[in-house]
Design a protein around this motif. Structure first.
Motif, PDB file in Angstrom:
ATOM      1  N   LYS A  49       3.203  42.922   4.879  1.00  0.00           N
ATOM      2  CA  LYS A  49       3.348  42.062   3.708  1.00  0.00           C
ATOM      3  C   LYS A  49       2.554  40.792   3.976  1.00  0.00           C
ATOM      4  CE  LYS A  49       7.616  44.067   2.378  1.00  0.00           C
ATOM      5  NZ  LYS A  49       9.035  44.110   2.607  1.00  0.00           N
ATOM      6  N   THR A  50       2.095  40.187   2.918  1.00  0.00           N
ATOM      7  CA  THR A  50       1.233  39.023   3.125  1.00  0.00           C
ATOM      8  C   THR A  50       2.038  37.735   3.029  1.00  0.00           C
ATOM      9  OG1 THR A  50       0.706  39.140   0.789  1.00  0.00           O
ATOM     10  CG2 THR A  50      -0.832  40.200   2.285  1.00  0.00           C
ATOM     11  N   ASN A 322      17.148  37.129  11.016  1.00  0.00           N
ATOM     12  CA  ASN A 322      17.129  38.581  10.766  1.00  0.00           C
ATOM     13  C   ASN A 322      15.716  39.100  10.515  1.00  0.00           C
ATOM     14  OD1 ASN A 322      16.594  37.493   8.297  1.00  0.00           O
ATOM     15  ND2 ASN A 322      18.537  38.056   7.369  1.00  0.00           N
ATOM     16  N   GLN A 324      13.828  38.508   8.260  1.00  0.00           N
ATOM     17  CA  GLN A 324      13.514  38.692   6.838  1.00  0.00           C
ATOM     18  C   GLN A 324      13.721  37.418   6.028  1.00  0.00           C
ATOM     19  OE1 GLN A 324      14.833  42.694   5.216  1.00  0.00           O
ATOM     20  NE2 GLN A 324      15.956  42.634   7.136  1.00  0.00           N
ATOM     21  N   ASP A 325      14.789  36.696   6.372  1.00  0.00           N
ATOM     22  CA  ASP A 325      15.012  35.422   5.704  1.00  0.00           C
ATOM     23  C   ASP A 325      14.249  34.332   6.451  1.00  0.00           C
ATOM     24  OD1 ASP A 325      17.109  35.328   3.450  1.00  0.00           O
ATOM     25  OD2 ASP A 325      17.835  36.875   4.832  1.00  0.00           O
TER      26      ASP A 325
ATOM     27  N   PRO B 459      17.527  44.472  15.110  1.00  0.00           N
ATOM     28  CA  PRO B 459      16.900  44.026  16.355  1.00  0.00           C
ATOM     29  C   PRO B 459      17.948  43.896  17.442  1.00  0.00           C
ATOM     30  CG  PRO B 459      16.561  42.414  14.570  1.00  0.00           C
ATOM     31  CD  PRO B 459      17.502  43.451  14.055  1.00  0.00           C
ATOM     32  N   GLN B 510      27.187  38.947   5.160  1.00  0.00           N
ATOM     33  CA  GLN B 510      26.175  38.415   6.059  1.00  0.00           C
ATOM     34  C   GLN B 510      26.743  37.214   6.802  1.00  0.00           C
ATOM     35  OE1 GLN B 510      23.110  39.817   6.440  1.00  0.00           O
ATOM     36  NE2 GLN B 510      23.612  41.366   4.919  1.00  0.00           N
ATOM     37  N   LYS B 513      24.995  31.018   9.329  1.00  0.00           N
ATOM     38  CA  LYS B 513      25.457  29.801  10.023  1.00  0.00           C
ATOM     39  C   LYS B 513      26.958  29.887  10.312  1.00  0.00           C
ATOM     40  CE  LYS B 513      21.582  26.994   9.051  1.00  0.00           C
ATOM     41  NZ  LYS B 513      20.907  25.960   8.306  1.00  0.00           N
ATOM     42  N   TYR B 523      16.654  44.457  -2.926  1.00  0.00           N
ATOM     43  CA  TYR B 523      16.105  45.443  -3.852  1.00  0.00           C
ATOM     44  C   TYR B 523      17.183  46.182  -4.658  1.00  0.00           C
ATOM     45  CZ  TYR B 523      11.553  44.447  -1.923  1.00  0.00           C
ATOM     46  OH  TYR B 523      10.409  43.792  -1.553  1.00  0.00           O
ATOM     47  N   THR B 555      15.509  39.497   0.669  1.00  0.00           N
ATOM     48  CA  THR B 555      16.012  39.166   2.007  1.00  0.00           C
ATOM     49  C   THR B 555      17.539  39.240   2.011  1.00  0.00           C
ATOM     50  OG1 THR B 555      16.339  36.787   1.708  1.00  0.00           O
ATOM     51  CG2 THR B 555      14.096  37.502   2.225  1.00  0.00           C
ATOM     52  N   PRO B 556      18.119  39.598   3.167  1.00  0.00           N
ATOM     53  CA  PRO B 556      19.567  39.798   3.240  1.00  0.00           C
ATOM     54  C   PRO B 556      20.381  38.560   2.858  1.00  0.00           C
ATOM     55  CG  PRO B 556      18.500  40.711   5.184  1.00  0.00           C
ATOM     56  CD  PRO B 556      17.436  39.971   4.424  1.00  0.00           C
ATOM     57  N   PHE B 557      19.839  37.363   3.131  1.00  0.00           N
ATOM     58  CA  PHE B 557      20.586  36.151   2.789  1.00  0.00           C
ATOM     59  C   PHE B 557      20.286  35.710   1.357  1.00  0.00           C
ATOM     60  CE2 PHE B 557      20.690  34.476   7.487  1.00  0.00           C
ATOM     61  CZ  PHE B 557      21.379  35.614   7.852  1.00  0.00           C
ATOM     62  N   ASN B 558      19.524  36.495   0.630  1.00  0.00           N
ATOM     63  CA  ASN B 558      19.180  36.211  -0.767  1.00  0.00           C
ATOM     64  C   ASN B 558      18.403  34.906  -0.929  1.00  0.00           C
ATOM     65  OD1 ASN B 558      22.206  37.642  -2.307  1.00  0.00           O
ATOM     66  ND2 ASN B 558      20.533  38.575  -1.203  1.00  0.00           N
ATOM     67  N   ASN B 559      17.375  34.769  -0.115  1.00  0.00           N
ATOM     68  CA  ASN B 559      16.501  33.602  -0.229  1.00  0.00           C
ATOM     69  C   ASN B 559      15.863  33.580  -1.620  1.00  0.00           C
ATOM     70  OD1 ASN B 559      14.784  31.447   0.392  1.00  0.00           O
ATOM     71  ND2 ASN B 559      13.202  32.858   1.128  1.00  0.00           N
ATOM     72  N   VAL B 601       7.597  45.660  -5.155  1.00  0.00           N
ATOM     73  CA  VAL B 601       7.925  45.294  -3.780  1.00  0.00           C
ATOM     74  C   VAL B 601       6.939  44.186  -3.391  1.00  0.00           C
ATOM     75  CG1 VAL B 601       7.932  46.128  -1.378  1.00  0.00           C
ATOM     76  CG2 VAL B 601       8.745  47.622  -3.205  1.00  0.00           C
ATOM     77  N   THR B 602       7.391  43.229  -2.594  1.00  0.00           N
ATOM     78  CA  THR B 602       6.526  42.137  -2.137  1.00  0.00           C
ATOM     79  C   THR B 602       5.165  42.650  -1.684  1.00  0.00           C
ATOM     80  OG1 THR B 602       8.540  41.198  -1.230  1.00  0.00           O
ATOM     81  CG2 THR B 602       6.501  40.114  -0.617  1.00  0.00           C
ATOM     82  N   SER B 603       4.117  42.048  -2.161  1.00  0.00           N
ATOM     83  CA  SER B 603       2.726  42.376  -1.797  1.00  0.00           C
ATOM     84  C   SER B 603       2.256  43.746  -2.299  1.00  0.00           C
ATOM     85  CB  SER B 603       2.478  42.352  -0.274  1.00  0.00           C
ATOM     86  OG  SER B 603       3.016  41.230   0.325  1.00  0.00           O
ATOM     87  N   ARG B 604       3.043  44.431  -3.120  1.00  0.00           N
ATOM     88  CA  ARG B 604       2.654  45.766  -3.593  1.00  0.00           C
ATOM     89  C   ARG B 604       2.354  45.721  -5.086  1.00  0.00           C
ATOM     90  NH1 ARG B 604       1.250  48.935   0.608  1.00  0.00           N
ATOM     91  NH2 ARG B 604       2.660  48.588   2.320  1.00  0.00           N
TER      92      ARG B 604
END
Lengths: 355, 619
Positions: A49-50, A322, A324-325, B459, B510, B513, B523, B555-559, B601-604
């Motif tokens: 991804k960019t 994570n 991703q954020d 991870p 999630q 903090k 998604y 993103t999982p934290f809903n940025n 999807v991002t960048s797609r």
């Protein structure tokens, strides 16, 4: 509408301030740009991804995210920037997934050039003899196509390449020689390559330890942090810190971690070595012959330590959370007091001091 | 704002269609490939997409379902990998069922909806909600059924479809049916290809680089009536495709991906008084090759062979009570670059009951026990009931426990697979309301779904490059779906109006903090809407399709900064039948009518306005 009025007012008032500030600030030390001094933080974004970005943390501790795109409208940092190397007035952003190097003025961050030709999976850059040296994995699964690209800094083109063994990663210069750690691409490397920049040839390649990931030079010695082979490797191994004598290019001593410990990052400041295991920060004298038993402190706010540096009596830790954020950057004192934290971009990987 | 404009446009289109006609529905003697789908899904929401819809849509399963159902798609660029989210679940929680057999990938646990062509099937059925008792792993969000149904009557027919469109996009399909009252043969061959090198819409001068693809498939279905009580059926499918994955930045490494899938199924059905016995044997082969650089011959690969034996004994106790017992044994063997020749065996036993209490009231109750060495042995159940209150209103209720087994990658990925994983399990309940008139149906369904032990690659401790699968999160999903169909007729003007709407909340906890907070899954849009109007008048037919996808978090934290904006896409098409005795249609389509600039999807990036012409011959 109300909001807009407020915004307008704020802009008006603050612009008045700016004008007056710059008038007062008429010192002979003319600022060279908005990004003089301070720290750049490289945020990798997600591979494929960019959404990689660069953040800037000024000396007075204000953060500005996504500076490359802000200064250069219409341009993006790209897919997985890994590193910023500085040389003279330029900064070189190595963008791995996009197979490019963005060359910018290090003080204004204005774009100078984009290098795209003859790079294949570029990783890191160092400078010697008026040239840039860029490590390239080639294709991650092919052990035979790895090289160090030689970048002509006047034309910003790759002029030649030096073939090396698989997975060249971190690279640093000392006295006209380039030291390349072979972390190993998709596999696990264990060696160091020395390149002579006068002839652009490999002087030697020798084994240092499994998965050498961090290189720091200090006082005639190269310190190499080896992660050890991970649990999914054929045989899992413990990490080590390997010292190489830079005048003889041989291993002078090795500090082994016990059990199957995998250390993360290494830095040196004021003859003290700092390294990490998980989010524990350790320190010891540079000439110590054994590893400390206890940690200096635990960076307990950090969930996923992804970048680390020690500079001017401060410890910097990047938290990818994570992956991703948006991540966080933390500043601790040398004794582990948390001073400040900043929200940066996705997967921040390190701190690049613009001084 | 834009949504309102699109709606205005939608209404405008509707007015223009006030002079049209439609295919009359002929009743055919059809042997359904998946009879249990009908029998045991009466209390759930089931949507059938028939051949007229299949013909007018693009041949990928993504495009078909995106424009006609409540399912949301995370498509990585046109024709690239594509995963569904059905009722707020993940791609691996949607089962794809080919003639009654689950064909989700053993590696990823999910099907790539851009590697399934739609033109080789007679009908495609979408069943919402839990179906694990009948269809096994993954049927948590819902299931998609690809059906090849047979007809036993004297017939020889041919169907030829050919289309050509922007970016050198070609699609061809030939289908023939040869049958008598004794045997029936259907053969279908499809080929799709595209350069897919569209210019990005908007002011950009960028192009979609390296997006070319092709796929070829062949489906054969054969049925033979040995005698009045015994029927033999054979289904076979081959699918071969190559896709170059679109680049997200102009100098990125060019990659490509090959899929090769084979599916074979043999079925012997016998009728013995009130017993119906069905013995089925299937073999499914899936393999892929990934080339990280198209300039080199290096590739990674994986292959899984699955054999299935299934015995289904149905017993009609009387007119009102039907029982089925199913035993099922499957064995698969997988190997590849990162999978070291491993084997998995799964046995299951199910018991199904359908009981018609009165003319208006029925229920079904089912249980299933799964037995394997590789992960836990889940016990599943399902209960559903349906009551017709009036001649135009019916109430449905269904509750079930469903599961998803760990995949080959989860269990066996070299040195990071985790043999101690548990299957994901889900408890869900739904209430459906159906209103119906002669030419009108409306269904409104509300559901709640709680999923635990979600399988995720995370991870490792202390960060770094090491990711491994774990049973981590818990998800709670709830929402509502509306399906509407209306077929008004004014003289020779025939309309078919369809609409779907889904409101979806799907959240996992999630740790942000040091605080546990529920956040919407990435998604999964809160809102999705589709609509279509088809209009027929004598030999002219036309249609308009509309799709709205609400914004999604990435993103999982809903940025909020990396949200993907909502988008509206519309397609329009018209065709004319110039055949006298047979149907010979020539048609024209405009896809992405108002040149929407969107990225699912991002960048797609997806293409802007583009065109297709087609011929569709039946003789």
């Amino acid at each position: 509408m109300k909001k807009f009025n407020k915004l307008f007012l704020t802009v008006l008032i603050s612009s008045a301030f700016f004008v007056s500030c710059s008038n007062d600030d008429d010192n002979n030390d003319e600022p060279r740009g908005d990004y003089e001094n301070g720290i750049f933080i490289v945020n990798e974004g997600n591979f494929g991804k960019t959404n990689g970005t660069i953040s800037y943390l000024s000396d007075d501790l204000s953060i500005e995210n996504n500076v490359f795109s802000l200064v250069n409208p219409g341009k993006i940092t790209g897919d997985t920037p890994l590193f910023i190397g500085f040389k003279d007035d330029a900064a070189y952003i190595v963008v791995n997934g996009s197979n490019k190097i963005e060359v910018v003025n290090r003080y204004t961050f204005k774009s100078i050039a984009t290098v795209t030709a003859n790079l294949n999976n570029p990783r890191f850059i160092a400078f010697a003899n008026g040239k840039g040296y860029v490590t390239n994995w080639g294709e991650g699964s092919d052990p035979a196509d790895d090289y160090v690209a030689v970048l002509d800094l006047t034309t910003n083109t790759v002029t030649s390449s030096i073939s090396v063994v698989e997975g060249p990663e971190k690279i640093i210069e000392n006295d006209g020689k380039l030291y390349v750690a072979h972390k190993g691409g998709w596999g696990q490397g264990n060696s160091l390559t020395v390149i002579n920049s006068a002839t652009n040839t490999v002087v030697t390649n020798f084994v240092v330890g499994d998965v050498p990931s961090d290189l720091v030079k200090d006082n005639g010695t190269l310190y190499i942090l080896c992660n050890g082979k991970p649990f999914y490797a054929d045989v899992e191994t413990a990490g080590k810190i390997v010292k190489v004598n830079l005048s003889t290019n041989t291993v002078s001593s090795t500090l082994d971690f016990t059990g199957i410990t995998h250390p993360g990052f290494l830095d040196i400041e004021d003859s003290k070595v700092y390294y990490t295991i998980g989010n524990n920060i350790y320190s010891m004298a540079a000439n110590a012959t054994s590893l400390p038993a206890t940690a200096l402190f635990k960076a307990s706010d950090v969930t996923n330590l992804y970048g680390f540096a020690v500079e001017d009596n401060k410890i910097y830790a990047a938290d990818a959370i994570n992956n991703q954020d948006p991540g966080e950057a933390y500043i601790y004192s040398l004794t582990g007091t948390k001073n400040k934290s900043f929200t940066v971009g996705i997967s921040p990987n390190g701190f690049y001091f613009n001084d | 704002m834009t949504l309102r404009i699109r709606f205005a446009f939608f209404l405008l289109m509707l007015c223009q269609f006030t002079w049209a006609q439609s295919d009359s529905i002929k009743l055919k003697e059809v042997v359904v490939s998946d009879s249990n789908l009908k029998k045991y899904s009466t209390s759930q929401s089931v949507q059938v997409l028939n051949d007229s819809i299949l013909d007018r849509n693009q041949p990928s399963l993504t495009s078909l379902l995106n424009f006609n159902t409540v399912i949301y798609f995370k498509e990585n660029g046109l024709g690239m990998t594509s995963a569904p989210s059905f009722r707020g679940t993940t791609g691996a929680q949607t089962a794809v069922i080919w003639n009654g057999i689950n064909i989700n990938s053993q590696f990823l646990g999910q099907a790539d909806f851009n590697t399934i062509g739609t033109r080789d099937f007679n009908s495609i059925t979408v069943k919402a909600g839990g179906g694990s008792v009948l269809y096994g792993s993954s049927a948590i969000g819902g299931s998609i059924h690809l059906n090849n149904d047979l007809r036993f009557k004297n017939e020889f027919s041919n169907h030829v479809f050919f289309s050509a469109g922007s970016y050198n996009t070609y699609s061809a399909n030939y289908r023939t049916i040869v049958s008598s009252d004794k045997y029936s043969l259907q053969v279908s061959i499809s080929r799709n290809s595209s350069d897919n090198d569209f210019k990005y819409p908007g002011n950009s001068d960028e192009r979609n680089i390296n997006g070319q693809y092709y796929n070829t498939s062949m489906n054969t279905t054969f049925g033979y009536k040995i005698n009045a009580n015994n029927t033999l059926k054979a289904y076979s499918q081959f699918y071969d495709s190559e896709r170059h994955f679109s680049l997200t930045s102009p100098n990125a490494s060019k990659t490509k991906y090959n899929d090769f899938n084979t599916r074979n199924l043999l079925e012997w059905e016998s009728q013995l008084g009130r017993f119906t016995s069905k013995l089925r044997a299937a073999h499914i082969g899936e393999s892929y090759k990934y080339f990280p650089s198209i300039t080199s011959n290096n590739f990674t690969y994986g292959k899984v062979e699955t054999s299935i034996i299934k015995y289904d004994l149905a017993f009609d106790v009387n007119d009102k009570i039907k029982l089925n017992s199913i035993v099922d044994y499957s064995r698969n063997k997988g190997y590849g670059s990162s999978i070291d020749n491993v084997k998995r065996e799964v046995g299951t036993a199910s018991l199904l009951l359908h009981h018609l209490l009165t003319e208006k009231w029925d229920y079904n109750a089912s249980i299933r026990q799964e037995i394997t060495d590789n992960y836990g042995n889940p016990f599943l159940f399902s209960f559903g009931t349906k009551y017709d209150f009036t001649s135009f209103y019916r109430l449905k209720f269904n509750a079930s426990k469903n599961f998803r087994m760990p995949t080959y990658n989860d269990l066996f990925w070299e040195r990071s697979g985790n043999p101690n994983l548990k299957p994901e399990t889900s408890y869900q309940a739904e209430i459906g309301n159906e209103f119906f008139r002669k030419n009108f149906t409306l269904s409104i369904t509300a559901y709640y779904n709680s999923i635990k032990d979600l399988l995720r690659w995370v991870p490792g401790e202390g960060g770094g490059d090491v990711w491994a699968p774990e049973n981590t999160d818990k998800v709670r999903a709830y929402g509502a779906e509306v399906l509407v169909e209306w077929k008004p007729k004014f003289g020779q003007n025939n309309f078919t109006i369809n609409g779907t709407y889904a409101y979806t909340v799907s959240e996992s906890q999630q740790l942000i903090k040091n605080e546990l907070i529920y956040k919407q899954l990435i998604y999964v849009p809160y809102h999705k809407l589709t609509g279509s109007v088809a209009y027929n008048w004598k030999k002219l037919s036309s249609y308009f399709q509309y799709l709205y996808n609400g914004e999604v978090y990435t993103t999982p934290f809903n940025n909020r900064a990396s949200k993907i904006k909502d988008y509206n896409v519309g397609n329009i098409g018209v065709d004319y039948d110039f055949g006298a005795k047979n149907s010979y249609k020539i048609g024209f389509q405009v896809l992405n009518l108002w040149n929407e600039n969107y990225q699912p999807v991002t960048s797609r990036q997806m293409p802007g306005r583009n065109y297709t012409i087609y011929i569709n011959l039946n003789f």
